[in-house]
Design an enzyme around this catalytic site. Structure first.
Site, PDB file in Angstrom:
ATOM      1  N   ASP A  10      -7.274   6.909 -21.530  1.00 15.83           N
ATOM      2  CA  ASP A  10      -7.982   7.939 -22.288  1.00 15.83           C
ATOM      3  C   ASP A  10      -9.220   7.358 -22.963  1.00 15.83           C
ATOM      4  OD1 ASP A  10      -8.354  10.520 -23.216  1.00 15.83           O
ATOM      5  OD2 ASP A  10      -7.108  10.234 -24.991  1.00 15.83           O
ATOM      6  N   GLY A  11     -10.202   8.214 -23.177  1.00 16.00           N
ATOM      7  CA  GLY A  11     -11.374   7.833 -23.957  1.00 16.00           C
ATOM      8  C   GLY A  11     -12.667   7.710 -23.163  1.00 16.00           C
ATOM      9  N   ASN A  12     -12.627   8.058 -21.890  1.00 19.35           N
ATOM     10  CA  ASN A  12     -13.855   7.947 -21.082  1.00 19.35           C
ATOM     11  C   ASN A  12     -15.002   8.760 -21.667  1.00 19.35           C
ATOM     12  OD1 ASN A  12     -12.335   6.497 -19.302  1.00 19.35           O
ATOM     13  ND2 ASN A  12     -12.281   8.060 -17.699  1.00 19.35           N
ATOM     14  N   GLY A  13     -14.690   9.998 -22.043  1.00 13.37           N
ATOM     15  CA  GLY A  13     -15.734  10.910 -22.510  1.00 13.37           C
ATOM     16  C   GLY A  13     -16.338  10.437 -23.816  1.00 13.37           C
ATOM     17  N   TRP A  15     -16.269   7.457 -25.057  1.00 15.94           N
ATOM     18  CA  TRP A  15     -16.980   6.181 -24.831  1.00 15.94           C
ATOM     19  C   TRP A  15     -18.429   6.464 -24.429  1.00 15.94           C
ATOM     20  CZ3 TRP A  15     -19.306   3.937 -20.513  1.00 15.94           C
ATOM     21  CH2 TRP A  15     -19.544   2.556 -20.580  1.00 15.94           C
ATOM     22  N   ASN A  58      -5.806  19.149 -17.283  1.00  9.17           N
ATOM     23  CA  ASN A  58      -7.221  18.800 -17.124  1.00  9.17           C
ATOM     24  C   ASN A  58      -7.978  19.782 -16.228  1.00  9.17           C
ATOM     25  OD1 ASN A  58      -6.554  15.218 -17.211  1.00  9.17           O
ATOM     26  ND2 ASN A  58      -7.242  16.542 -18.884  1.00  9.17           N
ATOM     27  N   ARG A  61     -10.844  21.782 -17.810  1.00 12.68           N
ATOM     28  CA  ARG A  61     -12.175  21.235 -18.132  1.00 12.68           C
ATOM     29  C   ARG A  61     -13.245  21.928 -17.289  1.00 12.68           C
ATOM     30  NH1 ARG A  61     -11.478  14.847 -19.517  1.00 12.68           N
ATOM     31  NH2 ARG A  61      -9.644  15.101 -20.845  1.00 12.68           N
ATOM     32  N   ARG A 177      -1.451   3.687 -24.284  1.00 14.80           N
ATOM     33  CA  ARG A 177      -2.469   4.738 -24.301  1.00 14.80           C
ATOM     34  C   ARG A 177      -3.716   4.186 -24.964  1.00 14.80           C
ATOM     35  NH1 ARG A 177      -2.272  11.175 -24.810  1.00 14.80           N
ATOM     36  NH2 ARG A 177      -4.517  11.520 -24.767  1.00 14.80           N
ATOM     37  N   SER A 185       0.843  13.728 -24.052  1.00  9.93           N
ATOM     38  CA  SER A 185       0.086  14.649 -23.201  1.00  9.93           C
ATOM     39  C   SER A 185       0.806  14.928 -21.869  1.00  9.93           C
ATOM     40  CB  SER A 185      -1.331  14.106 -22.955  1.00  9.93           C
ATOM     41  OG  SER A 185      -2.002  13.920 -24.183  1.00  9.93           O
ATOM     42  N   GLU A 196       8.672   1.195 -24.624  1.00 10.58           N
ATOM     43  CA  GLU A 196       7.939   0.695 -25.781  1.00 10.58           C
ATOM     44  C   GLU A 196       6.560   1.349 -25.745  1.00 10.58           C
ATOM     45  OE1 GLU A 196       9.056  -1.280 -28.167  1.00 10.58           O
ATOM     46  OE2 GLU A 196      11.021  -1.333 -27.199  1.00 10.58           O
TER      47      GLU A 196
HETATM   48  C1  IPE Z   1      -4.417  12.711 -20.927  1.00  7.48           C
HETATM   49  O1  IPE Z   1      -5.642  12.679 -21.576  1.00  7.48           O
HETATM   50  C2  IPE Z   1      -4.614  12.806 -19.445  1.00  7.48           C
HETATM   51  C3  IPE Z   1      -5.208  11.629 -18.814  1.00  7.48           C
HETATM   52  C4  IPE Z   1      -5.540  10.513 -19.383  1.00  7.48           C
HETATM   53  C5  IPE Z   1      -5.433  11.765 -17.400  1.00  7.48           C
HETATM   54  P1  IPE Z   1      -6.299  13.983 -22.199  1.00  7.48           P
HETATM   55  O2  IPE Z   1      -7.569  13.540 -22.796  1.00  7.48           O
HETATM   56  O3  IPE Z   1      -6.358  15.060 -21.178  1.00  7.48           O
HETATM   57  O4  IPE Z   1      -5.221  14.372 -23.287  1.00  7.48           O
HETATM   58  P2  IPE Z   1      -5.382  15.224 -24.630  1.00  7.48           P
HETATM   59  O5  IPE Z   1      -6.076  16.508 -24.261  1.00  7.48           O
HETATM   60  O6  IPE Z   1      -6.214  14.427 -25.561  1.00  7.48           O
HETATM   61  O7  IPE Z   1      -3.994  15.411 -25.125  1.00  7.48           O
HETATM   62  C1  IPE Z   2      -9.621  10.161 -19.839  1.00  3.76           C
HETATM   63  O1  IPE Z   2     -10.742  10.271 -20.640  1.00  3.76           O
HETATM   64  C2  IPE Z   2      -9.854  10.621 -18.418  1.00  3.76           C
HETATM   65  C3  IPE Z   2      -9.211  11.902 -18.108  1.00  3.76           C
HETATM   66  C4  IPE Z   2      -8.481  12.614 -18.905  1.00  3.76           C
HETATM   67  C5  IPE Z   2      -9.428  12.410 -16.778  1.00  3.76           C
HETATM   68  P1  IPE Z   2     -11.174  11.645 -21.292  1.00  3.76           P
HETATM   69  O2  IPE Z   2     -12.048  12.366 -20.329  1.00  3.76           O
HETATM   70  O3  IPE Z   2     -10.012  12.412 -21.774  1.00  3.76           O
HETATM   71  O4  IPE Z   2     -12.041  11.121 -22.497  1.00  3.76           O
HETATM   72  P2  IPE Z   2     -12.010  11.648 -23.982  1.00  3.76           P
HETATM   73  O5  IPE Z   2     -10.587  11.617 -24.437  1.00  3.76           O
HETATM   74  O6  IPE Z   2     -12.577  13.025 -23.965  1.00  3.76           O
HETATM   75  O7  IPE Z   2     -12.863  10.673 -24.712  1.00  3.76           O
HETATM   76 MG    MG Z   3      -8.974  12.443 -23.533  1.00  2.38          MG
END
Ligand code: IPE
Ligand code: IPE
Ligand code: MG
Length: 233
Positions: A10-13, A15, A58, A61, A177, A185, A196
């Protein structure tokens, strides 16, 4: 020792937007983090690694982001299968396939058959994955096959098998995570019964093989009791 590690990447967006760039950039760099971690994992004693790549939620989105995620995934399959095979990694994609494009399903099947027989590690990539959906499907299948009158121990084992009809999944030992959120999620609810949990604020595109190694060290220092009392001495 066999070890199953699962990662919610998580966190690509965040970042990317934190650097004034578009979310898509984060997903591209996230794919590179996947490569690093998959290379590092077998040498850390991990024999099953499950990566959460796309949750069933997802789909909500924007279409452009969903489209990019699937293009990146398809590209990953095409480019990485040979290296996975070379490194003894067997790829399995878990989750629903009925909503994926036929082209992507074909790419998945190709990569799975090319890497079948990999003995060092199983890499499971969760795509259009929902743990609740997986559970409900398993219950439906077991009910159809055995009827609901099966006694409880059988039902539990049958459910476990039905949930992993595409290949066995051991219980998760360590769930990581990235990205700072502390939630599941809808990921591996059944398999994480005694996992753990490790939450790190680091965003997924920054995650490295060394971060994974540090996570394994932290895991090794934990005391797993499985409901029992630790014997003195
Ligand atoms: C969980 O991340 C799904 C993946 C990492 C593929 P999300 O970003 O979709 O989860 P929420 O919306 O923060 O719970
Ligand atoms: C995880 O990063 C990748 C997927 C869920 C596909 P996000 O796209 O959820 O990135 P944030 O959480 O919005 O930063
Ligand atoms: Mg996310």
């Amino acid at each position: 020792m066999s070890m199953h590690v699962a990662i919610i990447m998580d966190g690509n967006g965040r970042w990317a937007t934190g650097q004034g760039r578009r979310r898509e950039w984060g997903h591209r760099r996230g794919a590179e983090a996947v490569r690093r971690v998959v290379r590092a994992a077998p040498d850390l004693g991990i024999d099953a690694l499950t990566l959460y790549a796309f949750s069933s939620d997802n789909w909500s989105r924007p279409a452009a982001e969903v489209g990019l995620l699937f293009r990146l995934f398809e590209r990953y399959l095409g480019r990485e299968a040979a290296e996975l095979k070379e490194n003894g990694v067997a790829l399995r994609v878990v989750g629903r396939r009925d909503r994926l494009s036929p082209q992507l399903v074909a790419a998945i099947e190709r990569a799975e058959s090319e890497t079948r027989g990999g003995q060092r590690m199983t890499l499971r990539v969760a795509v259009d994955y929902s743990s609740r959906h997986a559970l409900l499907e398993a219950v439906r299948n077991v009910a159809a096959q055995h009827g609901l009158a099966a006694d409880r121990p059988d039902l539990s084992a049958a459910l476990g098998r039905a949930m992993h009809a595409g290949g066995p999944s051991p219980d998760v030992d360590l769930l990581i995570r990235t990205g700072g959120e502390k939630r599941l999620s809808d990921f591996l609810l059944w398999e994480c019964a005694y996992a753990e949990l490790l939450f790190t604020p680091k965003m997924w595109p920054d995650y490295t093989g060394e971060d994974l190694a540090a996570a394994i060290r932290e895991y090794a220092s934990r005391d797993r009791r499985f409901g029992k009392v630790k014997l003195a001495g």
